[in-house]
Design a protein around this motif. Structure first.
Motif, PDB file in Angstrom:
ATOM      1  N   MET A   1       0.826  -1.212   0.000  1.00 11.20           N
ATOM      2  CA  MET A   1       0.000   0.000   0.000  1.00 11.20           C
ATOM      3  C   MET A   1       0.858   1.260   0.000  1.00 11.20           C
ATOM      4  N   LEU A   2       1.932   1.239   0.782  1.00  8.33           N
ATOM      5  CA  LEU A   2       2.797   2.429   0.878  1.00  8.33           C
ATOM      6  C   LEU A   2       3.473   2.754  -0.456  1.00  8.33           C
ATOM      7  N   GLY A   3       3.616   1.746  -1.306  1.00 10.38           N
ATOM      8  CA  GLY A   3       4.263   1.986  -2.600  1.00 10.38           C
ATOM      9  C   GLY A   3       3.294   2.082  -3.763  1.00 10.38           C
ATOM     10  N   ASN A   4       1.990   2.123  -3.468  1.00  6.99           N
ATOM     11  CA  ASN A   4       0.977   2.142  -4.530  1.00  6.99           C
ATOM     12  C   ASN A   4       0.701   3.576  -4.981  1.00  6.99           C
ATOM     13  N   GLU A   5       1.038   3.879  -6.231  1.00  8.71           N
ATOM     14  CA  GLU A   5       0.909   5.240  -6.758  1.00  8.71           C
ATOM     15  C   GLU A   5      -0.548   5.695  -6.895  1.00  8.71           C
ATOM     16  N   LYS A   6      -1.493   4.746  -6.824  1.00 15.83           N
ATOM     17  CA  LYS A   6      -2.903   5.117  -6.984  1.00 15.83           C
ATOM     18  C   LYS A   6      -3.392   6.020  -5.860  1.00 15.83           C
ATOM     19  N   TYR A   7      -2.704   5.989  -4.707  1.00 13.35           N
ATOM     20  CA  TYR A   7      -3.150   6.819  -3.585  1.00 13.35           C
ATOM     21  C   TYR A   7      -2.870   8.311  -3.795  1.00 13.35           C
ATOM     22  N   VAL A   8      -2.041   8.656  -4.806  1.00 15.11           N
ATOM     23  CA  VAL A   8      -1.832  10.076  -5.124  1.00 15.11           C
ATOM     24  C   VAL A   8      -2.586  10.464  -6.394  1.00 15.11           C
ATOM     25  N   GLY A   9      -3.444   9.537  -6.884  1.00 11.64           N
ATOM     26  CA  GLY A   9      -4.267   9.846  -8.050  1.00 11.64           C
ATOM     27  C   GLY A   9      -3.692   9.392  -9.369  1.00 11.64           C
ATOM     28  N   ASP A  10      -2.464   8.839  -9.350  1.00 11.20           N
ATOM     29  CA  ASP A  10      -1.835   8.365 -10.589  1.00 11.20           C
ATOM     30  C   ASP A  10      -2.188   6.899 -10.822  1.00 11.20           C
ATOM     31  N   CYS A  11      -1.845   6.418 -12.004  1.00  9.40           N
ATOM     32  CA  CYS A  11      -2.120   5.026 -12.326  1.00  9.40           C
ATOM     33  C   CYS A  11      -1.062   4.505 -13.294  1.00  9.40           C
ATOM     34  N   ILE A  12      -0.389   3.417 -12.905  1.00  8.09           N
ATOM     35  CA  ILE A  12       0.574   2.756 -13.788  1.00  8.09           C
ATOM     36  C   ILE A  12      -0.087   1.495 -14.334  1.00  8.09           C
ATOM     37  N   PHE A  13      -0.180   1.394 -15.660  1.00 10.98           N
ATOM     38  CA  PHE A  13      -0.787   0.243 -16.297  1.00 10.98           C
ATOM     39  C   PHE A  13       0.284  -0.802 -16.648  1.00 10.98           C
ATOM     40  N   GLN A  14      -0.133  -2.070 -16.695  1.00 13.90           N
ATOM     41  CA  GLN A  14       0.686  -3.234 -17.035  1.00 13.90           C
ATOM     42  C   GLN A  14       1.769  -3.483 -15.989  1.00 13.90           C
ATOM     43  N   LYS A  15       1.340  -3.605 -14.732  1.00 13.81           N
ATOM     44  CA  LYS A  15       2.259  -3.979 -13.655  1.00 13.81           C
ATOM     45  C   LYS A  15       2.540  -5.476 -13.670  1.00 13.81           C
ATOM     46  N   SER A  16       1.705  -6.231 -14.390  1.00 11.83           N
ATOM     47  CA  SER A  16       1.917  -7.674 -14.514  1.00 11.83           C
ATOM     48  C   SER A  16       1.552  -8.099 -15.928  1.00 11.83           C
ATOM     49  N   PHE A  17       1.930  -9.328 -16.289  1.00 16.18           N
ATOM     50  CA  PHE A  17       1.645  -9.835 -17.639  1.00 16.18           C
ATOM     51  C   PHE A  17       1.548 -11.354 -17.601  1.00 16.18           C
ATOM     52  N   SER A  18       0.941 -11.940 -18.644  1.00 17.21           N
ATOM     53  CA  SER A  18       0.814 -13.394 -18.775  1.00 17.21           C
ATOM     54  C   SER A  18       1.790 -13.893 -19.831  1.00 17.21           C
ATOM     55  N   ASP A  19       2.435 -15.035 -19.537  1.00 22.52           N
ATOM     56  CA  ASP A  19       3.359 -15.618 -20.516  1.00 22.52           C
ATOM     57  C   ASP A  19       2.591 -16.548 -21.463  1.00 22.52           C
ATOM     58  N   SER A  20       3.327 -17.266 -22.313  1.00 22.76           N
ATOM     59  CA  SER A  20       2.700 -18.128 -23.314  1.00 22.76           C
ATOM     60  C   SER A  20       1.974 -19.320 -22.695  1.00 22.76           C
ATOM     61  N   SER A  21       2.312 -19.626 -21.434  1.00 20.20           N
ATOM     62  CA  SER A  21       1.649 -20.736 -20.738  1.00 20.20           C
ATOM     63  C   SER A  21       0.512 -20.252 -19.859  1.00 20.20           C
ATOM     64  N   PHE A  22       0.135 -18.970 -20.038  1.00 21.37           N
ATOM     65  CA  PHE A  22      -0.964 -18.341 -19.306  1.00 21.37           C
ATOM     66  C   PHE A  22      -0.670 -18.180 -17.821  1.00 21.37           C
ATOM     67  N   ASN A  23       0.623 -18.130 -17.450  1.00 23.34           N
ATOM     68  CA  ASN A  23       1.013 -17.882 -16.065  1.00 23.34           C
ATOM     69  C   ASN A  23       1.248 -16.387 -15.865  1.00 23.34           C
ATOM     70  N   ARG A  24       0.830 -15.867 -14.697  1.00 29.35           N
ATOM     71  CA  ARG A  24       0.920 -14.441 -14.411  1.00 29.35           C
ATOM     72  C   ARG A  24       2.249 -14.123 -13.744  1.00 29.35           C
ATOM     73  N   HIS A  25       2.897 -12.993 -14.160  1.00 28.81           N
ATOM     74  CA  HIS A  25       4.167 -12.564 -13.589  1.00 28.81           C
ATOM     75  C   HIS A  25       4.146 -11.064 -13.298  1.00 28.81           C
ATOM     76  N   ALA A  26       4.879 -10.664 -12.261  1.00 31.62           N
ATOM     77  CA  ALA A  26       5.068  -9.235 -12.015  1.00 31.62           C
ATOM     78  C   ALA A  26       5.973  -8.671 -13.102  1.00 31.62           C
ATOM     79  N   ASN A  27       5.665  -7.473 -13.568  1.00 31.03           N
ATOM     80  CA  ASN A  27       6.429  -6.844 -14.648  1.00 31.03           C
ATOM     81  C   ASN A  27       7.602  -6.061 -14.059  1.00 31.03           C
ATOM     82  N   HIS A  28       8.805  -6.602 -14.230  1.00 30.94           N
ATOM     83  CA  HIS A  28      10.012  -5.941 -13.742  1.00 30.94           C
ATOM     84  C   HIS A  28      10.801  -5.327 -14.903  1.00 30.94           C
ATOM     85  N   GLY A  29      10.097  -4.924 -15.944  1.00 28.46           N
ATOM     86  CA  GLY A  29      10.750  -4.320 -17.098  1.00 28.46           C
ATOM     87  C   GLY A  29      10.690  -5.170 -18.343  1.00 28.46           C
ATOM     88  N   GLU A  30      10.120  -6.403 -18.211  1.00 27.45           N
ATOM     89  CA  GLU A  30      10.006  -7.273 -19.385  1.00 27.45           C
ATOM     90  C   GLU A  30       9.043  -6.694 -20.417  1.00 27.45           C
TER      91      GLU A  30
END
Length: 519
Positions: free
Chosen positions: A238-267
């Protein structure tokens, strides 16, 4: 010429025809009104379809709403159907199509094989395919691969659509974070939750740690978003969530070819949209909180995302409670004139009635490791050498011999299937007998393959143990006594520590040995 007269059979009215218990499975991918209407149509269809036959008995309708078909683990009703099949409540399954049953080829084949082992066929209406009479799995594999390809195509189209909405800032956040509600079009502040969010940021800026904040909220009975339990991890998120200041970052996570969900660290690329909604926290306070969090991390030498961030101490995640099986957490204990580090069972911290295991001191645990290593250095000839010899000459030989036996059985299985094919081709046996016997042999072959794979893994584990034990032996032979605790040495040789009591620890070594040590 002899005259033969046929005597017609007499049906006994007291003998009841055994009815097959038939269940139906339905699924829709989204919660949209159109999809839910489709589900209701399917349910009505199958109830009428099954009850219309005298030889069928309606065994239930299983349906998943708004759930993807790419992962069987995410479909509770499908898993419940499998459990009921194992319990002997179902004899036959009817479903609309392979794509409704599973869009994942491996999952589809695995489920079909599992049900055939239970002698429960599946009928796919659209494809007119009954798995109980299949000559092989090839047709099913082709069709389920097409269903998976269709799912991939749908997924790619969906991703393209979402990507465009990311780029133009029109993507809708249907599940907002704690402190906000969703009215169907935008995020609105939830006053009660927003007050807690402000309190969390204020507590951090006043010097409180994330665990202390979580403990305070739990003690007061403040509900979470999903009426769960507050944790330090939740607070940090929560302390690191930018939505609390009114901003929004899209695509924080993504699905690979096997339909598994991953956090987006720059991929994948991300998109920042400022002033997306009304803020709860002032930007100055949010940035001050980030600065304080980074300062604390720097003081501990921790960089977010690094391996040290995930395991900042040598013992992190490796100390297991011998009473309840939970992991231990590092804490600082204070005495009158000094402080010391200790490790405490997570369950005991939360509820002492569920686990009575008391804490162990960090320095005592380190000294126990040093003592254990010195005993190995001193007695390596009577401990490590015989252990390595036993590994080399016992289990691996038995496993290899067993693998050879299974290979022989698999060859015999193949010969039997080839013989069945010849007999069916020559008209000696009929199609029904051929299909039944072939399916049994295919199921048996699968069991042989699974058993062989397990044995190969056993052999691989034994080889790994021999390798690890040899490395430890070389260290013991060449190295002198260990004077003090070395983190690198611990991580190199120890897999985990089981705490039996405050005075006894069991070190499970990577070579397979488990050594007890007093503290």
């Amino acid at each position: 010429m002899k005259k033969v007269t046929k005597i017609a059979e007499v049906k006994n009215p007291n003998v009841k025809l055994k009815r097959i218990r038939v269940a139906a499975y339905c699924r829709v991918s989204t919660d949209s009104d159109a999809q839910l209407e489709s589900l209701e149509t399917q349910k009505t269809h199958y109830e009428k379809y099954i009850t219309a036959r005298d030889d069928w008995e309606f065994a239930g309708l299983y349906f998943d709403k708004g759930i993807t078909g790419t992962k069987k683990e995410r479909r509770p009703e499908l898993l419940r159907l499998i459990d009921d099949c194992k319990a002997g409540k179902v004899d036959f399954i009817v479903t609309k199509s392979i794509s409704r049953f599973s869009r994942n080829t491996l999952d589809c084949l695995e489920l079909v094989r599992k049900l055939l082992d239970l002698r429960i066929p599946i009928y796919f209406e659209k494809e007119n395919l009954n798995t109980g009479s299949m000559e092989s799995e090839l047709f099913l594999a082709i069709l389920s691969s097409m269903a998976e390809g269709e799912s991939v195509s749908i997924s790619q189209n969906s991703k393209w659509s979402i990507q465009k909405r990311f780029e133009n800032g029109t993507f809708k956040i249907s599940y907002p974070p704690y402190g906000y509600d969703w009215d169907g079009e935008k995020m609105l502040i939830n006053p009660e939750q927003a007050a807690i969010v402000k309190e969390i940021f204020a507590a951090l800026l006043s010097g409180k740690g994330t665990q202390a904040i979580a403990d305070d909220l739990n003690r007061r009975g403040v509900p979470t978003k999903r009426t769960g339990h507050w944790t330090s991890t939740t607070i940090r998120g929560m302390l690191g969530n930018e939505k609390y200041v009114g901003d929004c970052i899209f695509q924080k996570s993504f699905s690979d070819s096997s339909f598994n969900r991953h956090a987006n660290h720059g991929e994948k690329g991300q998109y920042l949209l400022k002033r997306h909604h009304e803020a709860i926290i002032r930007r100055e306070d949010f940035e001050a909180a980030q600065g304080l969090i980074n300062q604390r991390a720097n003081e501990k030498g921790v960089t977010k995302g690094s391996a040290k961030y995930q395991s900042r101490y040598a013992f992190s995640g490796k100390i297991i409670c011998g009473e309840c099986g939970d992991t231990f957490k590092r804490r600082i204990h204070s005495c009158t004139d000094y402080k010391y580090a200790a490790w405490c069972c997570n369950t005991h911290i939360q509820d002492k009635s569920r686990c009575s295991m008391l804490y162990v001191r960090d320095d005592s645990l380190k000294q126990a490791f040093v003592t254990m290593m010195n005993k190995l250095v001193y007695g390596h000839r009577v401990i490590l050498k015989p252990y390595i010899d036993a590994l080399k000459h016992s289990s691996a030989d038995d496993s290899l011999r067993h693998i050879q036996e299974i290979q022989t059985l698999m060859a015999q299985n193949t010969e039997k299937r080839e013989t069945l094919t010849k007999l069916m081709t020559q008209g000696i046996i009929d199609q029904i007998l051929y299909s039944r016997e072939t399916n049994e042999l295919l199921s048996q072959a699968d069991s042989f393959r699974d058993e062989m794979e397990a044995l190969k893994n056993t052999v691989s584990e034994d080889v790994t143990k021999v390798t690890e034990a040899t490395v430890l032996l070389h260290f013991a032979e060449k190295g002198g006594m260990v004077p003090v605790f070395e983190e690198e040495l611990f991580e190199k040789f120890v897999s985990r520590i089981i705490i039996r009591s405050r005075t006894e620890a069991c070190f499970e070594l990577k070579c397979g040995l488990t050594l007890k040590e007093r503290m």
